[in-house]
Design a protein around this motif. Sequence first.
Motif, PDB file in Angstrom:
ATOM      1  N   PHE A  55      -3.746 -10.045  -3.253  1.00 43.07           N
ATOM      2  CA  PHE A  55      -2.760  -9.828  -4.306  1.00 43.07           C
ATOM      3  C   PHE A  55      -2.086  -8.470  -4.183  1.00 43.07           C
ATOM      4  N   ASN A  56      -2.682  -7.544  -3.449  1.00 39.43           N
ATOM      5  CA  ASN A  56      -2.093  -6.239  -3.148  1.00 39.43           C
ATOM      6  C   ASN A  56      -2.162  -6.034  -1.644  1.00 39.43           C
ATOM      7  N   PHE A  57      -1.116  -5.405  -1.075  1.00 37.67           N
ATOM      8  CA  PHE A  57      -0.998  -5.256   0.368  1.00 37.67           C
ATOM      9  C   PHE A  57      -0.564  -3.829   0.669  1.00 37.67           C
ATOM     10  N   ARG A  58      -1.395  -3.105   1.419  1.00 35.54           N
ATOM     11  CA  ARG A  58      -1.132  -1.696   1.744  1.00 35.54           C
ATOM     12  C   ARG A  58       0.142  -1.588   2.579  1.00 35.54           C
ATOM     13  N   SER A  59       1.047  -0.679   2.182  1.00 35.69           N
ATOM     14  CA  SER A  59       2.357  -0.591   2.839  1.00 35.69           C
ATOM     15  C   SER A  59       2.448   0.481   3.915  1.00 35.69           C
ATOM     16  N   GLU A  60       1.618   1.493   3.848  1.00 37.37           N
ATOM     17  CA  GLU A  60       1.786   2.642   4.735  1.00 37.37           C
ATOM     18  C   GLU A  60       1.671   2.259   6.210  1.00 37.37           C
ATOM     19  N   GLY A  61       2.623   2.784   6.987  1.00 41.40           N
ATOM     20  CA  GLY A  61       2.582   2.612   8.436  1.00 41.40           C
ATOM     21  C   GLY A  61       2.932   1.220   8.922  1.00 41.40           C
ATOM     22  N   ARG A  62       3.476   0.387   8.064  1.00 41.62           N
ATOM     23  CA  ARG A  62       3.779  -0.990   8.455  1.00 41.62           C
ATOM     24  C   ARG A  62       5.290  -1.212   8.483  1.00 41.62           C
ATOM     25  N   SER A  63       5.694  -2.119   9.363  1.00 40.56           N
ATOM     26  CA  SER A  63       7.078  -2.577   9.381  1.00 40.56           C
ATOM     27  C   SER A  63       7.148  -3.913   8.654  1.00 40.56           C
ATOM     28  N   MET A  72       1.945  -7.960  -3.938  1.00 39.77           N
ATOM     29  CA  MET A  72       2.589  -6.686  -4.266  1.00 39.77           C
ATOM     30  C   MET A  72       2.215  -5.633  -3.223  1.00 39.77           C
ATOM     31  N   LEU A  73       3.171  -4.798  -2.861  1.00 44.45           N
ATOM     32  CA  LEU A  73       2.893  -3.720  -1.918  1.00 44.45           C
ATOM     33  C   LEU A  73       2.374  -2.497  -2.664  1.00 44.45           C
ATOM     34  N   THR A  74       1.480  -1.775  -2.003  1.00 44.52           N
ATOM     35  CA  THR A  74       0.866  -0.592  -2.612  1.00 44.52           C
ATOM     36  C   THR A  74       1.095   0.640  -1.750  1.00 44.52           C
ATOM     37  N   THR A  75       0.916   1.786  -2.392  1.00 43.55           N
ATOM     38  CA  THR A  75       1.034   3.077  -1.723  1.00 43.55           C
ATOM     39  C   THR A  75       0.092   4.048  -2.431  1.00 43.55           C
ATOM     40  N   SER A  76       0.111   5.305  -2.019  1.00 41.18           N
ATOM     41  CA  SER A  76      -0.695   6.309  -2.717  1.00 41.18           C
ATOM     42  C   SER A  76      -0.124   6.490  -4.128  1.00 41.18           C
ATOM     43  N   PRO A  77      -0.933   6.949  -5.074  1.00 41.20           N
ATOM     44  CA  PRO A  77      -0.459   7.007  -6.452  1.00 41.20           C
ATOM     45  C   PRO A  77       0.445   8.208  -6.718  1.00 41.20           C
ATOM     46  N   GLY A  78       1.443   7.990  -7.556  1.00 41.23           N
ATOM     47  CA  GLY A  78       2.244   9.087  -8.064  1.00 41.23           C
ATOM     48  C   GLY A  78       1.520   9.743  -9.227  1.00 41.23           C
ATOM     49  N   PRO A  79       2.062  10.836  -9.768  1.00 45.73           N
ATOM     50  CA  PRO A  79       1.394  11.577 -10.840  1.00 45.73           C
ATOM     51  C   PRO A  79       1.165  10.769 -12.113  1.00 45.73           C
ATOM     52  N   ASP A  80       1.994   9.758 -12.384  1.00 44.30           N
ATOM     53  CA  ASP A  80       1.810   8.958 -13.594  1.00 44.30           C
ATOM     54  C   ASP A  80       0.621   8.005 -13.475  1.00 44.30           C
ATOM     55  N   VAL A  81       0.341   7.530 -12.264  1.00 46.23           N
ATOM     56  CA  VAL A  81      -0.724   6.544 -12.041  1.00 46.23           C
ATOM     57  C   VAL A  81      -2.016   7.208 -11.575  1.00 46.23           C
ATOM     58  N   GLY A  82      -1.910   8.343 -10.895  1.00 46.10           N
ATOM     59  CA  GLY A  82      -3.072   9.015 -10.311  1.00 46.10           C
ATOM     60  C   GLY A  82      -4.274   9.184 -11.231  1.00 46.10           C
ATOM     61  N   PRO A  83      -4.097   9.533 -12.503  1.00 48.61           N
ATOM     62  CA  PRO A  83      -5.268   9.675 -13.380  1.00 48.61           C
ATOM     63  C   PRO A  83      -6.010   8.359 -13.649  1.00 48.61           C
ATOM     64  N   TYR A  84      -5.378   7.220 -13.305  1.00 49.26           N
ATOM     65  CA  TYR A  84      -5.961   5.914 -13.629  1.00 49.26           C
ATOM     66  C   TYR A  84      -6.425   5.137 -12.406  1.00 49.26           C
ATOM     67  N   HIS A  85      -5.832   5.431 -11.237  1.00 51.18           N
ATOM     68  CA  HIS A  85      -6.205   4.679 -10.031  1.00 51.18           C
ATOM     69  C   HIS A  85      -5.850   5.486  -8.793  1.00 51.18           C
TER      70      HIS A  85
END
Length: 197
Positions: A76-84, A140-153
């Motif tokens: 349900f989530n797919f890591r996006s970094e480094g992928r084409s 859904m594609l995922t990435t590292s968390p931004g400041p709004d999400v970082g405290p939660y995940h």
Amino acid sequence: MCNDYEQHILWAEYCKMMQRLELGMPTGQSEGDLPEADDIKINDVGPVMRAAGNGIELVPMNFSFPPSSPRGGPVFNFRSEGRSFANSNRCLIPASAFFEFTGKKYPKAKHRFTMNDEPFMAIAGIWREGQGGAPAAFTMLTTSPGPDVGPYHDRQIVVLSPHNWAHWIYLTKTEAELLQPSPAGTLHVETVRPGSD
């Protein structure tokens, strides 16, 4: 990661956004193509925006790819970094909010994220045709968390700013430019259910 989102988007707001962004819509689409749902979870059906002719169409799809092995779970989530994703079927998942959960005991605390300054959001995704009579599916594609999400995940889904929706669908910018953490202040968060002690 995000395994639950909400879809309460007014049809008039959706049409207004598509006109603002100059993203064409096929004739014959209506509010029935954007059904409301308090919770769209793994293996539920939700509307997805994908390229169709000269515009963007809404299509119902299953939330998650089937497991890739007998022992695996749905994707349900797919890591996006480094992928084409040039050869992938790219899509947008319209949502009024997404949820993250914190805590170790059930029920976990439930946190609702909405987009500031926009009536709804679009999450970057990819989709695949179903196999053996199964419906088409998206993740859904995922990435590292931004400041709004970082405290939660420690990860976040990719929430695209509206001016990047067409860039993702047609890949007219690079993945590195598009699939980024949300900048600070992009998302509003509220705790909608406290966790157990």
